[in-house]
Design a protein around this motif. Structure first.
Motif, PDB file in Angstrom:
ATOM      1  N   GLY A 147       0.812  -1.212   0.000  1.00  0.00           N
ATOM      2  CA  GLY A 147       0.000   0.000   0.000  1.00  0.00           C
ATOM      3  C   GLY A 147       0.845   1.260   0.000  1.00  0.00           C
ATOM      4  N   ALA A 148       1.987   1.222   0.691  1.00  0.00           N
ATOM      5  CA  ALA A 148       2.882   2.378   0.714  1.00  0.00           C
ATOM      6  C   ALA A 148       3.434   2.667  -0.681  1.00  0.00           C
ATOM      7  CB  ALA A 148       4.023   2.131   1.691  1.00  0.00           C
ATOM      8  N   GLN A 149       3.722   1.614  -1.439  1.00  0.00           N
ATOM      9  CA  GLN A 149       4.199   1.794  -2.807  1.00  0.00           C
ATOM     10  C   GLN A 149       3.110   2.408  -3.689  1.00  0.00           C
ATOM     11  OE1 GLN A 149       6.852   1.818  -4.371  1.00  0.00           O
ATOM     12  NE2 GLN A 149       6.652   1.072  -6.458  1.00  0.00           N
ATOM     13  N   VAL A 150       1.890   1.896  -3.564  1.00  0.00           N
ATOM     14  CA  VAL A 150       0.781   2.395  -4.379  1.00  0.00           C
ATOM     15  C   VAL A 150       0.429   3.833  -3.973  1.00  0.00           C
ATOM     16  CG1 VAL A 150      -1.646   2.046  -4.994  1.00  0.00           C
ATOM     17  CG2 VAL A 150      -0.121   0.090  -4.773  1.00  0.00           C
ATOM     18  N   ALA A 151       0.534   4.132  -2.686  1.00  0.00           N
ATOM     19  CA  ALA A 151       0.214   5.481  -2.211  1.00  0.00           C
ATOM     20  C   ALA A 151       1.142   6.523  -2.815  1.00  0.00           C
ATOM     21  CB  ALA A 151       0.287   5.530  -0.688  1.00  0.00           C
ATOM     22  N   GLY A 152       2.343   6.122  -3.181  1.00  0.00           N
ATOM     23  CA  GLY A 152       3.280   7.061  -3.779  1.00  0.00           C
ATOM     24  C   GLY A 152       3.166   7.156  -5.283  1.00  0.00           C
ATOM     25  N   ALA A 153       2.207   6.443  -5.878  1.00  0.00           N
ATOM     26  CA  ALA A 153       2.037   6.463  -7.333  1.00  0.00           C
ATOM     27  C   ALA A 153       1.400   7.780  -7.772  1.00  0.00           C
ATOM     28  CB  ALA A 153       1.178   5.291  -7.772  1.00  0.00           C
ATOM     29  N   ARG A 154       1.634   8.116  -9.019  1.00  0.00           N
ATOM     30  CA  ARG A 154       1.092   9.349  -9.594  1.00  0.00           C
ATOM     31  C   ARG A 154      -0.085   9.002 -10.507  1.00  0.00           C
ATOM     32  NH1 ARG A 154       2.673  11.771 -14.405  1.00  0.00           N
ATOM     33  NH2 ARG A 154       4.407  10.276 -14.480  1.00  0.00           N
ATOM     34  N   ILE A 155      -1.191   9.730 -10.348  1.00  0.00           N
ATOM     35  CA  ILE A 155      -2.358   9.514 -11.198  1.00  0.00           C
ATOM     36  C   ILE A 155      -2.117  10.216 -12.529  1.00  0.00           C
ATOM     37  CG2 ILE A 155      -4.831   9.941 -11.496  1.00  0.00           C
ATOM     38  CD1 ILE A 155      -5.153   9.774  -8.492  1.00  0.00           C
ATOM     39  N   VAL A 156      -2.113   9.437 -13.608  1.00  0.00           N
ATOM     40  CA  VAL A 156      -1.850  10.007 -14.935  1.00  0.00           C
ATOM     41  C   VAL A 156      -3.127  10.110 -15.766  1.00  0.00           C
ATOM     42  CG1 VAL A 156       0.541   9.237 -14.961  1.00  0.00           C
ATOM     43  CG2 VAL A 156      -1.246   7.710 -15.812  1.00  0.00           C
ATOM     44  N   GLY A 157      -4.224   9.549 -15.269  1.00  0.00           N
ATOM     45  CA  GLY A 157      -5.498   9.667 -15.966  1.00  0.00           C
ATOM     46  C   GLY A 157      -6.161  10.992 -15.639  1.00  0.00           C
ATOM     47  N   SER A 158      -7.256  11.283 -16.297  1.00  0.00           N
ATOM     48  CA  SER A 158      -7.998  12.525 -16.046  1.00  0.00           C
ATOM     49  C   SER A 158      -9.433  12.198 -15.674  1.00  0.00           C
ATOM     50  CB  SER A 158      -7.971  13.418 -17.297  1.00  0.00           C
ATOM     51  OG  SER A 158      -8.555  12.748 -18.410  1.00  0.00           O
ATOM     52  N   GLY A 159     -10.048  13.070 -14.884  1.00  0.00           N
ATOM     53  CA  GLY A 159     -11.425  12.842 -14.466  1.00  0.00           C
ATOM     54  C   GLY A 159     -11.542  11.604 -13.599  1.00  0.00           C
ATOM     55  N   SER A 160     -12.446  10.717 -13.989  1.00  0.00           N
ATOM     56  CA  SER A 160     -12.641   9.477 -13.221  1.00  0.00           C
ATOM     57  C   SER A 160     -11.691   8.373 -13.661  1.00  0.00           C
ATOM     58  CB  SER A 160     -14.086   8.996 -13.379  1.00  0.00           C
ATOM     59  OG  SER A 160     -14.398   8.768 -14.741  1.00  0.00           O
ATOM     60  N   ASP A 161     -10.808   8.660 -14.608  1.00  0.00           N
ATOM     61  CA  ASP A 161      -9.790   7.696 -15.031  1.00  0.00           C
ATOM     62  C   ASP A 161      -8.637   7.766 -14.039  1.00  0.00           C
ATOM     63  OD1 ASP A 161      -7.908   6.111 -16.192  1.00  0.00           O
ATOM     64  OD2 ASP A 161      -7.724   7.257 -18.047  1.00  0.00           O
ATOM     65  N   LEU A 162      -8.500   6.746 -13.220  1.00  0.00           N
ATOM     66  CA  LEU A 162      -7.512   6.762 -12.135  1.00  0.00           C
ATOM     67  C   LEU A 162      -6.308   5.878 -12.461  1.00  0.00           C
ATOM     68  CD1 LEU A 162      -9.964   6.620  -9.098  1.00  0.00           C
ATOM     69  CD2 LEU A 162      -8.858   8.625 -10.106  1.00  0.00           C
ATOM     70  N   GLU A 163      -5.872   5.926 -13.701  1.00  0.00           N
ATOM     71  CA  GLU A 163      -4.677   5.169 -14.074  1.00  0.00           C
ATOM     72  C   GLU A 163      -3.474   5.690 -13.291  1.00  0.00           C
ATOM     73  OE1 GLU A 163      -1.833   4.217 -17.959  1.00  0.00           O
ATOM     74  OE2 GLU A 163      -3.635   5.468 -18.164  1.00  0.00           O
ATOM     75  N   LEU A 164      -2.672   4.763 -12.787  1.00  0.00           N
ATOM     76  CA  LEU A 164      -1.528   5.122 -11.950  1.00  0.00           C
ATOM     77  C   LEU A 164      -0.209   4.867 -12.667  1.00  0.00           C
ATOM     78  CD1 LEU A 164      -2.652   3.541  -8.549  1.00  0.00           C
ATOM     79  CD2 LEU A 164      -2.938   5.910  -9.296  1.00  0.00           C
ATOM     80  N   ALA A 165       0.758   5.718 -12.374  1.00  0.00           N
ATOM     81  CA  ALA A 165       2.130   5.502 -12.819  1.00  0.00           C
ATOM     82  C   ALA A 165       2.946   5.180 -11.575  1.00  0.00           C
ATOM     83  CB  ALA A 165       2.672   6.740 -13.524  1.00  0.00           C
ATOM     84  N   LEU A 166       3.315   3.909 -11.425  1.00  0.00           N
ATOM     85  CA  LEU A 166       4.065   3.475 -10.249  1.00  0.00           C
ATOM     86  C   LEU A 166       5.547   3.810 -10.421  1.00  0.00           C
ATOM     87  CD1 LEU A 166       2.381   0.002  -9.789  1.00  0.00           C
ATOM     88  CD2 LEU A 166       2.100   1.961  -8.284  1.00  0.00           C
ATOM     89  N   ASP A 167       6.141   4.289  -9.352  1.00  0.00           N
ATOM     90  CA  ASP A 167       7.567   4.626  -9.367  1.00  0.00           C
ATOM     91  C   ASP A 167       8.336   3.478  -8.730  1.00  0.00           C
ATOM     92  OD1 ASP A 167      10.068   5.718  -9.333  1.00  0.00           O
ATOM     93  OD2 ASP A 167       9.625   7.232  -7.789  1.00  0.00           O
ATOM     94  N   TYR A 168       8.924   2.625  -9.567  1.00  0.00           N
ATOM     95  CA  TYR A 168       9.638   1.467  -9.041  1.00  0.00           C
ATOM     96  C   TYR A 168      11.005   1.834  -8.470  1.00  0.00           C
ATOM     97  CZ  TYR A 168       5.976  -1.293 -11.149  1.00  0.00           C
ATOM     98  OH  TYR A 168       4.748  -1.835 -11.463  1.00  0.00           O
ATOM     99  N   GLY A 169      11.388   3.096  -8.638  1.00  0.00           N
ATOM    100  CA  GLY A 169      12.614   3.570  -8.013  1.00  0.00           C
ATOM    101  C   GLY A 169      12.334   4.458  -6.825  1.00  0.00           C
ATOM    102  N   THR A 170      11.174   4.298  -6.218  1.00  0.00           N
ATOM    103  CA  THR A 170      10.766   5.173  -5.116  1.00  0.00           C
ATOM    104  C   THR A 170      11.662   5.015  -3.893  1.00  0.00           C
ATOM    105  OG1 THR A 170       8.916   5.787  -3.675  1.00  0.00           O
ATOM    106  CG2 THR A 170       9.143   3.468  -4.213  1.00  0.00           C
TER     107      THR A 170
END
Length: 235
Positions: A147-170
């Motif tokens: 969950g900590a990894q997902v919490a640091g992800a960036r939302i790259v979608g717009s509106g109700s599109d909640l596509e995430l960009a995960l940072d594997y080098g976080t």
């Protein structure tokens, strides 16, 4: 009955019994047809009721295999030759078909190290290793770490599109760096009340708890709130 009556009372036939016999014969045919039709309908209902569950099981199996392939791609890092093909070409070791095949290979091979989805490792009670993140921590596989990894992800979608960009080098403290996100895709309009109620349950505390029992990490609170808002906007 008519024969017995004739012998017992020396009468050729009994009018009432004759009428009853005719009615019985007349009704026997339709009754047999009704029973046959109802039996067929019950059989069809029994078979069709299992169809959605079989489809879900098949879809889940396909997803697990896809996750395994994607995960091998992610942990390959800069191995360009793997990115061009679907065959695992890292020197040494051996391959197995699908997550179930990988689990079987690990269980029967002394000292084997493999990579499978967390739910498989938990179900088969396989020991898991610590994975290092960019913060210099070696993190155990837990729901909180995922969950900590997902919490640091960036939302790259717009509106109700909640596509995430995960940072594997976080370098986020406590983050387990090797995670994937499962998406549910639905039309914003025309979803229908049944679909909307399903997604509302899935994002609710009860739904998240059920997902956790199936081997999924629950959504971080902030993301859960955004998903709930997107579900509420379905029409």
């Amino acid at each position: 009955m008519q024969v017995w009556t004739a012998r017992r009372f020396r009468r050729t036939f009994n009018p009432a019994l004759l009428v009853a016999t005719i009615l019985t014969i007349a009704l026997a045919g339709p009754a047999a047809v009704v029973l046959a039709v109802q039996g067929q309908k019950l059989g069809d209902a029994r078979e069709q009721s299992l169809t959605p569950y079989l489809a879900l099981s098949q879809a889940r199996a396909i997803r697990y295999d896809a996750v395994a392939d994607t995960s091998r791609y992610l942990i390959s890092g800069g191995l360009a030759y793997y990115k061009q093909e679907s065959t695992w070409k890292v020197p040494g070791g051996f391959a197995a078909a699908g997550s179930n095949g990988m689990v079987s290979a690990i269980e029967r091979t002394e000292g084997a190290i493999g990579y499978v989805e967390a739910s498989y490792a938990r179900f088969h009670e396989l020991p898991t290793g610590l994975v290092g993140n960019a913060a210099g921590q070696f993190v155990a596989l837990t729901d909180e770490a995922a969950g900590a990894q997902v919490a640091g992800a960036r939302i790259v979608g717009s509106g109700s599109d909640l596509e995430l960009a995960l940072d594997y080098g976080t370098a986020r403290p406590g983050a387990y760096p090797i995670v994937l996100v499962t998406y549910e895709i639905v039309c914003a309009k025309g979803a229908g009340p049944l679909v909307k109620s399903f997604f509302a349950y899935a994002v609710s505390p009860a739904g998240q708890a059920a997902a956790t029992r199936l081997g999924y990490a629950p959504l971080p609170d902030t993301l859960q709130t955004k998903v709930a808002a997107a579900v509420a906007g379905l029409s």
